[in-house]
Design a protein around this motif. Structure first.
Motif, PDB file in Angstrom:
ATOM      1  N   THR A 179     -24.298   3.919  25.918  1.00 43.76           N
ATOM      2  CA  THR A 179     -23.658   3.502  26.635  1.00 43.76           C
ATOM      3  C   THR A 179     -22.188   3.664  26.119  1.00 43.76           C
ATOM      4  O   THR A 179     -21.321   3.891  26.918  1.00 43.76           O
ATOM      5  CB  THR A 179     -23.748   1.806  27.189  1.00 43.76           C
ATOM      6  N   LEU A 206     -20.399   2.167  33.294  1.00 40.85           N
ATOM      7  CA  LEU A 206     -21.699   1.457  33.698  1.00 40.85           C
ATOM      8  C   LEU A 206     -21.430   0.985  35.169  1.00 40.85           C
ATOM      9  O   LEU A 206     -20.474   0.123  35.344  1.00 40.85           O
ATOM     10  CB  LEU A 206     -21.920   0.477  32.911  1.00 40.85           C
ATOM     11  N   ASN A 239     -27.218  -2.162  36.117  1.00 42.21           N
ATOM     12  CA  ASN A 239     -28.026  -2.341  34.885  1.00 42.21           C
ATOM     13  C   ASN A 239     -29.372  -2.990  35.471  1.00 42.21           C
ATOM     14  O   ASN A 239     -29.130  -4.170  36.045  1.00 42.21           O
ATOM     15  CB  ASN A 239     -27.350  -3.239  34.020  1.00 42.21           C
ATOM     16  N   ARG A 291     -29.925   2.295  33.159  1.00 47.05           N
ATOM     17  CA  ARG A 291     -28.573   2.026  33.630  1.00 47.05           C
ATOM     18  C   ARG A 291     -28.265   3.170  34.217  1.00 47.05           C
ATOM     19  O   ARG A 291     -28.660   4.323  33.892  1.00 47.05           O
ATOM     20  CB  ARG A 291     -27.719   1.780  32.225  1.00 47.05           C
TER      21      ARG A 291
END
Length: 176
Positions: free
Chosen positions: A102, A112, A115, A126
C-alpha cells in the motif's frame, strides 16, 4: 365363448393400451424433467463477460505496464488477458506485505479506494486508483491473507466503469 385368436387379439389390445398410457406418462414426466433441468442450468450458470467492453485505451494502458517506467515500482510480466470475465494482468515488483505494498503504491501515485475483509474468509482485498486522470479506467487490486501476506496483485480494466467503481457499488464480478 371367444376363440383363441380373439382372446389373443383382446390381450394384445389391452397390452397396447397399457403401453400407450405408459408412453404418454413417460413423455409427460420426461418433458417436466427436461424443463426443470433447463431451468436449473439457466439460473445457475456463471455469467461472465467476454471482455468485449474493454476499450482500446484500457488495453494499451495495461499493455504499457510491461515496459519499465521510472514513475512506478512494479511491472506486468505477461500480456493482459480476459479471464473469468475480467481483463487483467498480474503484477510483479510489489512488496510481499499488504501495508508495505500500500505504501509502495501510494509512492507511485495510486490511492487506496476500497478495503475489503469478507466475513468467514481468509482474504483481505484492497483496490487502488491512480491520481493521474489518464489512468482513471485502470485499477490495481491486491489480495492478501488476513495476516497481510500478499497472494496476488493485478491491474484490472473494468468494463464501462471507473477504477474501483464496481467495489464501491458492491457489484464486482470477482468479489467473493
Amino acid at each position: 365363448m371367444a376363440t383363441t385368436a380373439e382372446s389373443i387379439r383382446d390381450g394384445l389390445r389391452w397390452v397396447g393400451g397399457l403401453v400407450k398410457i405408459g408412453v404418454k406418462r413417460a413423455l409427460i414426466i420426461g418433458i417436466l424433467a427436461a424443463l426443470f433441468a433447463g431451468a436449473v442450468v439457466i439460473t445457475t450458470r456463471e455469467r461472465s463477460s467476454d471482455c468485449s467492453g474493454i476499450i482500446d485505451e484500457q488495453r494499451s494502458l495495461l499493455d504499457s505496464l510491461r515496459e519499465p517506467d521510472p514513475s512506478r515500482s512494479f511491472l506486468a510480466l505477461r500480456e493482459p488477458a480476459c479471464s473469468d470475465g475480467v481483463f487483467a494482468v498480474r503484477l510483479d515488483g510489489l512488496a510481499d506485505e499488504m501495508e508495505a505494498a500500500t505504501d509502495q503504491l501510494a509512492d507511485d501515485g495510486w490511492g487506496l479506494e476500497t478495503n475489503f475483509l469478507p466475513f468467514f474468509q481468509e482474504l483481505w482485498r484492497r483496490c487502488f486508483a491512480s491520481d493521474d486522470p489518464a489512468w482513471a479506467a485502470i485499477e490495481i487490486s491486491i489480495d492478501a491473507s488476513r495476516s497481510g501476506t500478499v497472494r496476488e496483485a493485478r491491474a484490472i480494466a473494468p468494463e464501462g466503469l471507473d477504477a474501483c467503481e464496481a467495489e464501491r457499488r458492491d457489484r464486482s464480478p470477482f468479489y467473493p
